[in-house]
Design an enzyme around this catalytic site. Structure first.
Site, PDB file in Angstrom:
ATOM      1  N   CYS A 155     -50.734  45.437 -74.854  1.00  0.00           N
ATOM      2  CA  CYS A 155     -52.050  46.086 -74.826  1.00  0.00           C
ATOM      3  C   CYS A 155     -53.129  45.062 -74.488  1.00  0.00           C
ATOM      4  O   CYS A 155     -53.257  44.039 -75.167  1.00  0.00           O
ATOM      5  CB  CYS A 155     -52.340  46.736 -76.177  1.00  0.00           C
ATOM      6  N   CYS A 163     -55.644  47.862 -67.887  1.00  0.00           N
ATOM      7  CA  CYS A 163     -55.288  48.844 -68.900  1.00  0.00           C
ATOM      8  C   CYS A 163     -53.955  49.453 -68.480  1.00  0.00           C
ATOM      9  O   CYS A 163     -53.756  49.751 -67.289  1.00  0.00           O
ATOM     10  CB  CYS A 163     -56.362  49.926 -69.016  1.00  0.00           C
TER      11      CYS A 163
END
Length: 399
Positions: free
Chosen positions: A239, A353
């Site tokens: 992440c 992302c």
């Protein structure tokens, strides 16, 4: 077989997993129909040999009739049951060894239900002299990688360290070990166990004292300690936004940490050494934390980001993608936002992302697109195989 012929491979044997019998029977019919004269061995994952061989032969016969292939001789069916273990999907020491061995030496992932036991069977056959030195044995990898993700104990069987592998990686098989199953579901190790990174960061530092349970840092630190205790040799976090809490992780363990942010920056600079402006498609929390901006600034690279209504549109798109919407409308809107950055002068785009590459590809934009997830996967495999030195820690090792 066509690929083997094109590559000039003169195969001597084929090995596959044998479960519901479809793959095994289909391969048998294909080999027979092509007059390959190539022995096929199935490694059972759920039934005894006699039952499984009967199932495979019956299905192969039915399939052969449909496609006009001669009858399949019963003696051509071989389905060994020595590696089934206590039952279907239940781990065995041999399966665990096979999964770790392939990951450590070849960077190939096997699942614990099918390919792990099939490879255990192949290794067992080699060890007992089933094949002659120099023979070419084809192992049919049928996939199943997603099954590796929710399985916590399949690769933590008490095997012990095997020493340095071919690439000198030693215990890097610890990447696949996550230790014993948790006592409570909220203690599970994985990104989904952490509080929402966007909400925690956007509510500001004050949330650390007002609502400590909502802050990902301590949860990520606990995960890191658990992974170290389970035998991991280095840490990876997929992440982007969660890297805002990197210090919490580093302060909790003595393991090297592979930074997705830094690896992506380095990949971009390798792509464009003279880069001056990079466009960043990232969450508002990632932008607020200044993760990529801080990484690129020492290299005199200006980071261009979405702002205002464009950033709001981007965040809305991410949640639509998370909900499973990757249709043409979402793709078109993501491309439009990426083009805004290109029009602003971005020479390279960073998909900062994990959801972005699901709807945006290199063919969609006129500037090079660097996928941070792909970069991390490639570098992780290099580190795990000992092809690159592990990164040095950025903070002092805790006592």
């Amino acid at each position: 077989m066509g690929q083997a012929y094109q590559m000039g491979l003169d195969l001597d044997h084929v090995v596959c997993a044998s479960g519901s019998a479809g793959t095994h029977a289909g391969l048998l019919v294909g080999l027979t129909g092509n007059t390959a004269h190539l022995p096929l061995t199935g490694i059972n994952v759920r039934r005894d040999r006699q039952t499984q061989e009967g199932n495979v032969h019956a299905l192969a016969q039915q399939t052969a009739e449909l496609v006009g292939v001669p009858d399949i001789p019963r003696e051509a069916v071989r389905a060994l049951d020595e590696w089934v273990g206590p039952g279907y999907s239940l781990p065995t020491a041999e399966m665990t060894e096979a999964v770790q061995l392939l990951a450590r030496l070849e960077g190939i992932l096997l699942d614990p239900v099918y390919t792990g036991k099939a490879m255990a069977g192949l290794i067992g056959l080699v060890r007992r002299g089933e094949f002659e030195p120099g023979q070419k044995v084809l192992f049919v990898h049928t996939g199943g990688r997603p099954r590796c993700m929710p399985t916590r104990t399949c690769c933590s069987h008490e095997q012990g360290r095997r020493g340095a592998g071919r690439y000198g990686t030693g215990g890097h098989a610890g990447l696949l070990r996550q230790g014993p199953a948790p006592r409570r579901s909220r203690e599970r190790s994985g990104a989904s166990a952490a509080p929402d990174r966007q909400q925690s960061w956007r509510t500001g530092p004050e949330c650390r004292s007002v609502r400590p349970g909502r802050v990902p840092g301590p949860v990520l630190a606990q995960m890191a300690r658990g992974l170290q205790a389970s035998g991991a040799d280095f840490l990876v976090m997929v992440c982007n936004t969660a890297h805002a809490f990197e210090d919490d992780i580093l302060n909790a363990t003595s393991l090297p940490f592979v930074s997705l942010i830094e690896e992506t920056r380095d990949a971009v600079l390798r792509e464009r050494p003279a880069l001056r402006r990079v466009g960043l498609l990232a969450t508002n929390a990632c932008l607020d934390a200044g993760l990529y901006q801080s990484a690129f600034a020492p290299h005199d690279v200006r980071t261009l980001t979405l702002e205002g209504a464009s950033l709001e549109r981007f965040m809305e798109l991410l949640y639509r993608i998370k909900a499973g919407n990757t249709g043409p409308d979402v793709r078109a809107e993501m491309r439009s936002l990426a083009l805004e950055l290109v029009d602003a002068g971005a020479e390279v785009l960073v998909a900062g992302c994990t959801e972005v590459p699901l709807v945006l590809g290199a063919q969609d934009v006129p500037a090079p697109l660097v996928n941070s997830t792909d970069v991390l996967v490639e570098r992780t495999l290099q580190y795990a195989r000992g092809l690159a030195p592990l990164p040095e820690r950025s903070v002092e090792t805790p006592a």
